[in-house]
Design a protein around this motif. Structure first.
Motif, mmCIF file in Angstrom:
data_model
loop_
_atom_site.group_PDB
_atom_site.id
_atom_site.type_symbol
_atom_site.label_atom_id
_atom_site.label_comp_id
_atom_site.label_asym_id
_atom_site.label_seq_id
_atom_site.Cartn_x
_atom_site.Cartn_y
_atom_site.Cartn_z
ATOM 1 N N ARG A 31 -43.963 -15.516 53.820
ATOM 2 C CA ARG A 31 -42.773 -14.668 54.387
ATOM 3 C C ARG A 31 -42.078 -16.035 55.083
ATOM 4 O O ARG A 31 -42.137 -16.594 55.808
ATOM 5 N N ALA A 32 -40.667 -15.799 54.792
ATOM 6 C CA ALA A 32 -39.776 -16.741 55.481
ATOM 7 C C ALA A 32 -39.161 -16.363 56.771
ATOM 8 O O ALA A 32 -39.465 -15.357 57.107
ATOM 9 N N GLU A 33 -38.924 -17.530 57.459
ATOM 10 C CA GLU A 33 -38.617 -16.879 59.023
ATOM 11 C C GLU A 33 -37.311 -16.275 58.738
ATOM 12 O O GLU A 33 -36.892 -15.384 59.665
ATOM 13 N N TYR A 34 -36.391 -16.411 57.738
ATOM 14 C CA TYR A 34 -35.227 -15.682 57.707
ATOM 15 C C TYR A 34 -34.768 -15.816 56.245
ATOM 16 O O TYR A 34 -35.499 -16.437 55.624
ATOM 17 N N MET A 35 -33.752 -14.985 55.920
ATOM 18 C CA MET A 35 -33.740 -14.740 54.372
ATOM 19 C C MET A 35 -32.735 -15.824 54.065
ATOM 20 O O MET A 35 -31.767 -16.437 54.791
ATOM 21 N N ARG A 36 -33.178 -16.661 52.982
ATOM 22 C CA ARG A 36 -32.144 -17.420 52.429
ATOM 23 C C ARG A 36 -31.522 -17.033 51.212
ATOM 24 O O ARG A 36 -31.953 -16.141 50.374
ATOM 25 N N THR A 37 -30.288 -17.679 50.964
ATOM 26 C CA THR A 37 -29.712 -17.070 49.615
ATOM 27 C C THR A 37 -29.624 -17.992 48.553
ATOM 28 O O THR A 37 -29.629 -19.249 48.763
ATOM 29 N N ARG A 38 -29.857 -17.302 47.293
ATOM 30 C CA ARG A 38 -29.893 -18.155 46.226
ATOM 31 C C ARG A 38 -28.349 -17.862 45.463
ATOM 32 O O ARG A 38 -27.710 -16.933 45.677
ATOM 33 N N TYR A 39 -27.966 -19.159 45.143
ATOM 34 C CA TYR A 39 -26.279 -19.095 44.620
ATOM 35 C C TYR A 39 -26.361 -19.457 43.002
ATOM 36 O O TYR A 39 -27.511 -19.917 42.544
ATOM 37 N N ASP A 40 -25.304 -18.910 42.516
ATOM 38 C CA ASP A 40 -25.151 -19.147 40.917
ATOM 39 C C ASP A 40 -24.697 -20.680 40.906
ATOM 40 O O ASP A 40 -24.045 -21.226 41.767
ATOM 41 N N ALA A 41 -25.521 -21.264 39.934
ATOM 42 C CA ALA A 41 -25.331 -22.728 39.747
ATOM 43 C C ALA A 41 -24.083 -23.047 39.588
ATOM 44 O O ALA A 41 -23.648 -24.293 39.786
ATOM 45 N N ALA A 42 -23.153 -22.217 38.980
ATOM 46 C CA ALA A 42 -21.839 -22.602 38.809
ATOM 47 C C ALA A 42 -20.919 -22.566 40.001
ATOM 48 O O ALA A 42 -19.876 -22.929 39.996
ATOM 49 N N SER A 43 -21.225 -21.887 41.129
ATOM 50 C CA SER A 43 -20.636 -21.741 42.575
ATOM 51 C C SER A 43 -20.716 -23.077 43.055
ATOM 52 O O SER A 43 -21.402 -23.899 42.804
ATOM 53 N N PRO A 44 -19.785 -23.120 44.174
ATOM 54 C CA PRO A 44 -19.663 -24.529 44.685
ATOM 55 C C PRO A 44 -20.905 -24.557 45.583
ATOM 56 O O PRO A 44 -21.486 -26.085 45.709
ATOM 57 N N GLU A 45 -21.471 -23.406 46.177
ATOM 58 C CA GLU A 45 -22.904 -23.532 46.831
ATOM 59 C C GLU A 45 -23.867 -24.103 45.944
ATOM 60 O O GLU A 45 -24.824 -24.710 46.307
ATOM 61 N N GLY A 46 -23.894 -23.233 44.883
ATOM 62 C CA GLY A 46 -24.939 -23.715 43.774
ATOM 63 C C GLY A 46 -25.031 -25.209 43.480
ATOM 64 O O GLY A 46 -26.001 -25.804 43.168
#
Length: 161
Positions: A31-46
């Protein structure tokens, strides 16, 4: 030396758990300490995450194959171009070590390469756990605690390239 769950985690041993520990047991500790977000590879974050990943892989490739956080060690989890025992002897020699024990337990364990149906059926949970621990290794190597592998949105025609 006994391989404990804590020791295996410290080695980044995804395959060790995939083959030896029941799903409920490793899920409790994963279990993670907090939730992490997966991003679309085409997005700036991805794209940022892909840059972090590329940098971390570059660092992993400079590490010795005996290091569980090396690219070669992780590759051997999926596939071996030589006999497993021969590779382990060549890399680790005759001495026993926690890293050697992890290699013996996890190298060449990818469920996608197993031909008998009863074991190949476990590919999806094996792979999900492997990705979980690979992300943990990338976080450690890169120093980026928020790193997640991005996903490719195959439902978007623009992402198909």
């Amino acid at each position: 030396m006994t391989m404990t769950r804590r020791r295996a985690l410290s080695l980044g041993s995804a395959g060790l758990f995939a083959t030896t520990v029941p799903l409920a047991t490793w899920m409790h500790g994963a279990r993670a300490e907090y939730m992490r977000t997966r991003y679309d590879a085409a997005s700036p974050e991805g794209k940022e995450m892909l840059g972090i990943y590329a940098s971390a892989v570059g660092q992993m490739k400079t590490r010795e194959p005996s290091d569980p956080t090396s690219w070669q060690f992780q590759f051997f989890t999926h596939w071996m171009d030589e006999q497993k025992a021969a590779a382990i002897d060549r890399i680790y020699g005759p001495d026993v070590s926690p890293e050697k024990m992890a290699a013996e337990a996890m190298w060449n364990t990818c469920r996608g390469h197993i031909t008998w149906a009863s074991q190949a059926d476990f590919f999806v949970p094996w792979h999900r756990m492997y990705v979980l621990y690979l992300e943990k290794i990338v976080r450690q190597v890169s120093g980026e605690d928020d790193f997640t592998l991005p996903y490719w949105n195959y439902t978007d025609p623009a992402s198909l390239a």
